[in-house]
Design an enzyme around this catalytic site. Structure first.
Site, PDB file in Angstrom:
ATOM      1  N   CYS A 138     -35.955 -10.135   1.441  1.00  0.00           N
ATOM      2  CA  CYS A 138     -36.987  -8.904   1.700  1.00  0.00           C
ATOM      3  C   CYS A 138     -38.051  -9.925   1.669  1.00  0.00           C
ATOM      4  O   CYS A 138     -38.668 -10.150   0.943  1.00  0.00           O
ATOM      5  CB  CYS A 138     -36.756  -8.072   0.995  1.00  0.00           C
ATOM      6  SG  CYS A 138     -38.100  -6.677   1.705  1.00  0.00           S
ATOM      7  N   GLU A 155     -27.347  -7.498   5.269  1.00  0.00           N
ATOM      8  CA  GLU A 155     -27.801  -6.735   4.163  1.00  0.00           C
ATOM      9  C   GLU A 155     -28.949  -7.106   3.293  1.00  0.00           C
ATOM     10  O   GLU A 155     -29.563  -8.082   3.361  1.00  0.00           O
ATOM     11  CB  GLU A 155     -26.546  -6.970   2.825  1.00  0.00           C
ATOM     12  CG  GLU A 155     -27.084  -6.246   1.568  1.00  0.00           C
ATOM     13  CD  GLU A 155     -27.417  -7.138   0.207  1.00  0.00           C
ATOM     14  OE1 GLU A 155     -27.248  -6.439  -0.817  1.00  0.00           O
ATOM     15  OE2 GLU A 155     -27.781  -8.112   0.595  1.00  0.00           O
ATOM     16  N   ARG A 201     -26.714   1.045  -6.952  1.00  0.00           N
ATOM     17  CA  ARG A 201     -27.218  -0.113  -6.238  1.00  0.00           C
ATOM     18  C   ARG A 201     -27.479   0.229  -4.686  1.00  0.00           C
ATOM     19  O   ARG A 201     -26.627   0.486  -3.889  1.00  0.00           O
ATOM     20  CB  ARG A 201     -26.351  -1.358  -6.129  1.00  0.00           C
ATOM     21  CG  ARG A 201     -27.237  -2.634  -5.705  1.00  0.00           C
ATOM     22  CD  ARG A 201     -26.325  -3.722  -6.060  1.00  0.00           C
ATOM     23  NE  ARG A 201     -27.203  -4.887  -5.672  1.00  0.00           N
ATOM     24  CZ  ARG A 201     -27.829  -5.762  -6.721  1.00  0.00           C
ATOM     25  NH1 ARG A 201     -27.628  -5.394  -8.087  1.00  0.00           N
ATOM     26  NH2 ARG A 201     -28.270  -6.803  -6.363  1.00  0.00           N
ATOM     27  N   ARG A 221     -28.702  -0.421  -0.863  1.00  0.00           N
ATOM     28  CA  ARG A 221     -28.988  -1.369  -0.177  1.00  0.00           C
ATOM     29  C   ARG A 221     -28.823  -1.072   1.472  1.00  0.00           C
ATOM     30  O   ARG A 221     -28.170  -0.028   1.652  1.00  0.00           O
ATOM     31  CB  ARG A 221     -28.034  -2.634  -0.446  1.00  0.00           C
ATOM     32  CG  ARG A 221     -28.195  -3.472  -1.587  1.00  0.00           C
ATOM     33  CD  ARG A 221     -29.557  -3.882  -1.543  1.00  0.00           C
ATOM     34  NE  ARG A 221     -29.977  -4.714  -2.849  1.00  0.00           N
ATOM     35  CZ  ARG A 221     -30.469  -4.241  -4.113  1.00  0.00           C
ATOM     36  NH1 ARG A 221     -30.956  -3.093  -3.998  1.00  0.00           N
ATOM     37  NH2 ARG A 221     -30.697  -5.330  -4.933  1.00  0.00           N
TER      38      ARG A 221
END
Length: 414
Positions: free
Chosen positions: A83, A122, A169, A171
Site C-alpha cells: 500500500c 490483495e 484479518r 484485506r
C-alpha cells in the site's frame, strides 16, 4: 477450458501459490518474483525456492528492472502489493508517470504487456479510503488504469475470521477480468446488483446478506493524472466496475464460525517463548495511555490510545498479525498457555497456522524473527484456496478464443 497458468508477483513465501495448488493440482506457476529491498539476505525468496525448487522461473530481482515482455504468458496474474502513494505526475509529451518506486505501476505494465485474462490482487483494507486528504483517490487510480486496459473489476474487503478462518484479518481483494473473456460475457448479462449478490466472483466465494440497492457513479476523466489530482469517492467494502461505471455499497458477510486460537496451539512450547520477568513492560504497552508530545513545529499535543486485551483470548480468532509479531510491542500476541497457565508469545508454527500455512513452512534457515515477519507480511492461504475452487470452474468454462470488437457481446461467439 484454458490452462491454469499462474504468474505470482511480490510472492513472499508463496501464499497465493499454496492456496491455488490446494484447490487444484492443475495450477502451473510459470513465473514468480520476490525481492526484499534493502536486504542482503533474501530469506523469503530462499524459502520459496526451498519448497518449490524452481529458481529458473522464480526471479529474485527488483520488479521495476524487469522487462515485462520477458515474463512468460499466463492466464492468471496474482500479487499482494504494498500500500503506497499511487499519485501520478504529468510529464509533458510523455504523458503520466507513477511515483518512483510505487509497485502498482509494475503491475499495470505487466498487465498491459502480457494481457492475462484474469487478475487477483490483495492489499490492506484502507486502500479504498486512501489518502485521508483525498479519500478514494488511490483506488480510483487503480480502477482507471484497469478500465483503460479493458478490464472490468469486482472488489471486496474480506475479514478471514468472518468466513471461518483463524484470524481477524481484513484485506481488500480485487478480481479483474478481460472484457474479451468468456466469463465477462456471461457475468455481464446480469445486472450489477445480481453480480454483487449472487452471480459474481465474490458472491460465489464469500456470500453476503442480500443487498437491495447500490451507489453508482461514472469514472469520468481525461487522463490518469486527472484522477490523481481531482478524484475522490467514498467506496464501499463491496463493489463492481463495468466499462468505467462504478457500483458500490457496504455489505454484511454471511458469517461462519471461525477457528479459535486455542485450536492452533502447539503442546509444550519452548521456554524461550514465555515472558519471564518483564510482564510490567507488556502491561504498559497493552494498556491505555495519554502522553504529552511536541510536534516538529513545536506544537504540544496529547497522544492517546486505548487498552487492548492482555493476554489475548485463545477462545476467539487471532488479531491481525503484523510483521513485528514476537517483538516487545503493543501489537504482538501474548497468550496464557493453557497447560502451564503462564504468559507467552505465539510460536513460529502457531503464526504459520494462523495464516493457514503448513507447519514449519518458514523453517528454512532464516532467523526466527524473520519467520514472524514473513507471516505478518503474508495473506491467509485458506482465503486464496477458497477463491481457487471457483476459479477452477471459471477456467474450465473459459474459451481459448479472443473476441473481436464485432462479436464480443454475443454469446454466439463462444
Amino acid at each position: 477450458m484454458i490452462d491454469k497458468t499462474l504468474c505470482e508477483l511480490f510472492a513472499g513465501v508463496g501464499g497465493f501459490r499454496i492456496g491455488l495448488e490446494q484447490s487444484s493440482t492443475e495450477w502451473q506457476t510459470v513465473w514468480a518474483n520476490q525481492w526484499e529491498p534493502g536486504r542482503k539476505s533474501q530469506h523469503a525468496y530462499d524459502c520459496y525456492c526451498k519448497h518449490f525448487g524452481e529458481k529458473d522461473i522464480y526471479v529474485n530481482q527488483d520488479i521495476s528492472s524487469i522487462n515485462k515482455a520477458d515474463i512468460p504468458d499466463h492466464n492468471l496474474l496474482v500479487g499482494g502489493f504494498p500500500c503506497q502513494d499511487y499519485s501520478v505526475a504529468r510529464t509533458g509529451a510523455k504523458g503520466i508517470q507513477g511515483k518512483k518506486g510505487v509497485l502498482w505501476w509494475d503491475i499495470r505494465d505487466t498487465i498491459e504487456v502480457k494481457k492475462p485474462k484474469f487478475i487477483i490482487l490483495e492489499n490492506v483494507d484502507r486502500l479504498l479510503k486512501s489518502p485521508a486528504s483525498q479519500r478514494g483517490r488511490d483506488f480510483g487510480v487503480i480502477l482507471a488504469c484497469l478500465n483503460e486496459l479493458e478490464y472490468d473489476v469486482e472488489w471486496r474487503v474480506i475479514n478471514a475470521a468472518d468466513y471461518g478462518y483463524a484470524q481477524k484479518r481484513r484485506r481488500t481483494f480485487i478480481f479483474g477480468y478481460s472484457r474479451k473473456s468468456t466469463y465477462s460475457i456471461s457475468v455481464n448479462l446480469e445486472n450489477p446488483l445480481n453480480i454483487i449478490n449472487t452471480a459474481g466472483f465474490f458472491a460465489n466465494t464469500f456470500p453476503i446478506e442480500k443487498l437491495i440497492s447500490l451507489h453508482e457513479t461514472i469514472l469520468k476523466y481525461d487522463s490518469i493524472a486527472d484522477i490523481s489530482e481531482n478524484f475522490r469517492y467514498d467506496f464501499g467494502n463491496t463493489g463492481f466496475m463495468k466499462g468505467g461505471k462504478i457500483y458500490t455499497t457496504n455489505s454484511i458477510p454471511v458469517y461462519e464460525e471461525p477457528i479459535l486460537l486455542r485450536d492452533l496451539l502447539v503442546e509444550n512450547p519452548d521456554e524461550k517463548y514465555f515472558l519471564g520477568d518483564n510482564i510490567e513492560k507488556w502491561k504498559y504497552l497493552k494498556g491505555s495511555k495519554k502522553i504529552e508530545r511536541i510536534s516538529k513545529t513545536g506544537h504540544k499535543y496529547v497522544f492517546s490510545e486505548g487498552s487492548i486485551s492482555f493476554p489475548d483470548s485463545i477462545n476467539s480468532p487471532a488479531r491481525t498479525m503484523l510483521t513485528s509479531e514476537s517483538s516487545l510491542n503493543r501489537s504482538t500476541h501474548v497468550i496464557e498457555d493453557p497447560k502451564t497457565k503462564k504468559l507467552r508469545l505465539i510460536t513460529p508454527i502457531e503464526a504459520e497456522r494462523i495464516q493457514g500455512f503448513p507447519d514449519d513452512w518458514t523453517n528454512t534457515g532464516m532467523p526466527e524473527k524473520f519467520r514472524y515477519f514473513c507471516m505478518g507480511n503474508a495473506l491467509v492461504v485458506n482465503v486464496i484456496e477458497r477463491m481457487g475452487y471457483y476459479l477452477n470452474e471459471i477456467f474450465n468454462k473459459e474459451k481459448f478464443i479472443d473476441l473481436d470488437d464485432s462479436n464480443e457481446n454475443s454469446l454466439e461467439a463462444i
